[in-house]
Design an enzyme around this catalytic site. Structure first.
Site, short mmCIF file in Angstrom:
data_model
loop_
_atom_site.label_atom_id
_atom_site.label_comp_id
_atom_site.label_asym_id
_atom_site.label_seq_id
_atom_site.Cartn_x
_atom_site.Cartn_y
_atom_site.Cartn_z
N HIS A 159 0.76 -0.96 0.04
CA HIS A 159 -0.02 0.03 -0.12
C HIS A 159 0.83 1.43 0.06
O HIS A 159 0.17 2.40 0.20
CB HIS A 159 -0.92 0.31 1.30
CG HIS A 159 -2.17 -0.93 1.20
ND1 HIS A 159 -3.37 -0.79 0.90
CD2 HIS A 159 -1.90 -2.44 1.52
CE1 HIS A 159 -3.92 -2.01 0.95
NE2 HIS A 159 -2.98 -2.92 0.86
N ASP B 256 9.76 -6.04 1.41
CA ASP B 256 10.01 -5.43 2.97
C ASP B 256 11.46 -4.87 2.87
O ASP B 256 12.42 -5.65 2.63
CB ASP B 256 9.86 -6.59 3.84
CG ASP B 256 9.46 -5.96 4.99
OD1 ASP B 256 8.32 -5.16 5.19
OD2 ASP B 256 10.33 -6.03 6.22
N SER B 257 11.31 -3.71 3.22
CA SER B 257 12.76 -3.10 3.05
C SER B 257 13.14 -2.31 4.18
O SER B 257 12.25 -2.14 5.11
CB SER B 257 12.77 -2.38 1.63
OG SER B 257 11.77 -1.67 1.57
N GLY C 187 10.40 7.95 1.29
CA GLY C 187 11.14 7.39 2.49
C GLY C 187 12.36 8.20 2.81
O GLY C 187 12.32 9.63 2.90
N ASP D 89 15.15 8.71 1.37
CA ASP D 89 15.88 8.97 0.03
C ASP D 89 16.72 10.33 0.32
O ASP D 89 17.78 10.32 -0.17
CB ASP D 89 14.99 9.07 -1.22
CG ASP D 89 14.93 7.58 -1.55
OD1 ASP D 89 15.51 6.61 -1.35
OD2 ASP D 89 13.95 7.50 -2.74
N LYS E 262 18.20 5.78 -9.77
CA LYS E 262 17.93 5.11 -8.72
C LYS E 262 17.68 3.55 -9.06
O LYS E 262 18.17 2.61 -8.36
CB LYS E 262 16.96 5.63 -7.90
CG LYS E 262 16.54 5.05 -6.63
CD LYS E 262 15.55 5.22 -5.79
CE LYS E 262 15.25 4.49 -4.47
NZ LYS E 262 14.15 4.62 -3.70
N ARG F 149 16.14 -2.29 -4.20
CA ARG F 149 15.09 -2.88 -4.70
C ARG F 149 15.50 -3.54 -6.21
O ARG F 149 15.11 -4.82 -6.74
CB ARG F 149 14.11 -2.10 -4.97
CG ARG F 149 12.61 -2.68 -5.12
CD ARG F 149 11.60 -1.31 -4.84
NE ARG F 149 11.71 -1.21 -3.22
CZ ARG F 149 11.99 -0.29 -2.78
NH1 ARG F 149 12.43 0.93 -3.29
NH2 ARG F 149 11.86 -0.12 -1.38
#
Ligand code: IMP
Length: 213
Positions: free
Chosen positions: A17, A77-78, A169, A171, A191, A197
Site C-alpha cells: 500500500h 519488505d525493506s 522515505g 531517500d 536510482k 530493490r
C-alpha cells in the site's frame, strides 16, 4: 542448483500500500509482460507486519495478497541499516516514522524519522561512522502456498540536511557509494539502476523469468 518456479506473463498483485514502492516495482516489471495491480487497487487488507525479519514480513504480505486475490503476488519488505546504530532502524524502519501527523489519524512523517536517525548519530559525536545500507527482500507467493525470496542491498552514507525531492522515505538523506547526489536528487532511472530493490529484482528476474519480452 536450486530450482525456482517460473513466472508467466499475466496479472501479478503488488502486495503493498506504499505508493513509492508500487511506483518503483511497476517500473521494474515493465519489460516483462506483467500486468501489475496493487493491493490497494483491489482493496486487499494490509496484514500486520508481526515478523522479526524482512523475509518473514515479506512472506506475510505476499501470502496474504496471493490468497486474497487468488493470484501470484509480489511483496517488498525493506529498511535502512545504520552501522553506527548497530543496524537500527532495520526491520523497524517504517515504524520510526509513525506519528500523529494527519487530522483524524496516524500517518508517517519521514522528516521526523530522518531526524531521529540524525539525532542518534549526532549523539555519538562528529567523527561517527555515517555508513548505512538499504536492504530489500522480495517475496513472490503463489495461491498454492509456494514462495520464492530474493534479497538486495545498496551501500551508502547518510548526509544531513536532507536533499532532493524525488523518491520516498529516507531517500533525501541516503547518498549511494560513488555518487555525489542523494537518492532523492537522482533521476528515478538512475536510482533503479543501483537500488537495493533493483538488486533484489535482478535476482528475481534471473531466477523466475525466462527473459524480457
Ligand atoms: P516496510 O518494508 O513497508 O516495512 O517499510 C520499509 C521502509 O523503509 C519504507 O517505508 C521506507 O521508509 C524505507 N525504505 C525502503 N526502501 C526505501 C527506498 O528505496 N528509499 C527510501 N526509503 C526506503
Amino acid at each position: 542448483m536450486t530450482e525456482h518456479r517460473k513466472l508467466s506473463p499475466g496479472k501479478l498483485i503488488i502486495a503493498s500500500h506504499n505508493q513509492g514502492k508500487v511506483r518503483e516495482i511497476r517500473a521494474l516489471l515493465a519489460p516483462f509482460g506483467i500486468e501489475p495491480v496493487s493491493a490497494s487497487e483491489l482493496n486487499l487488507p494490509e496484514p500486520e507486519e508481526t515478523g522479526t525479519t524482512f523475509a518473514e514480513n515479506a512472506l506475510l504480505k505476499a501470502h496474504a495478497s496471493a490468497q486474497g486475490a487468488d493470484c501470484v503476488a509480489l511483496a517488498d519488505d525493506s529498511g535502512l541499516y545504520v552501522a553506527a546504530l548497530n543496524g537500527a532502524p532495520g526491520v523497524y524502519t517504517a515504524d520510526w516514522a509513525e506519528a500523529d501527523i494527519y487530522e483524524g489519524g496516524p500517518g508517517r512523517d519521514w522528516y521526523m524519522a530522518m531526524g531521529k536517525v540524525e539525532g542518534k548519530l549526532s549523539e555519538l559525536g562528529p567523527d561517527t561512522d555515517r555508513s548505512a545500507y538499504f536492504t530489500c527482500t522480495l517475496a513472490l507467493a503463489w495461491p498454492d502456498g509456494h514462495a520464492e525470496l530474493f534479497e538486495g542491498r545498496v551501500h551508502g552514507n547518510l548526509v544531513w540536511p536532507p536533499r532532493g525531492t524525488m523518491g520516498f522515505g529516507y531517500d533525501p538523506v541516503f547518498q549511494p557509494v560513488g555518487f555525489e547526489k542523494t537518492f532523492a536528487e537522482l533521476d528515478p532511472q538512475q536510482k533503479h539502476d543501483i537500488s537495493h530493490r533493483a538488486d533484489a529484482f535482478d535476482k528475481l528476474v534471473k531466477a523466475c523469468f525466462d527473459q524480457p519480452v
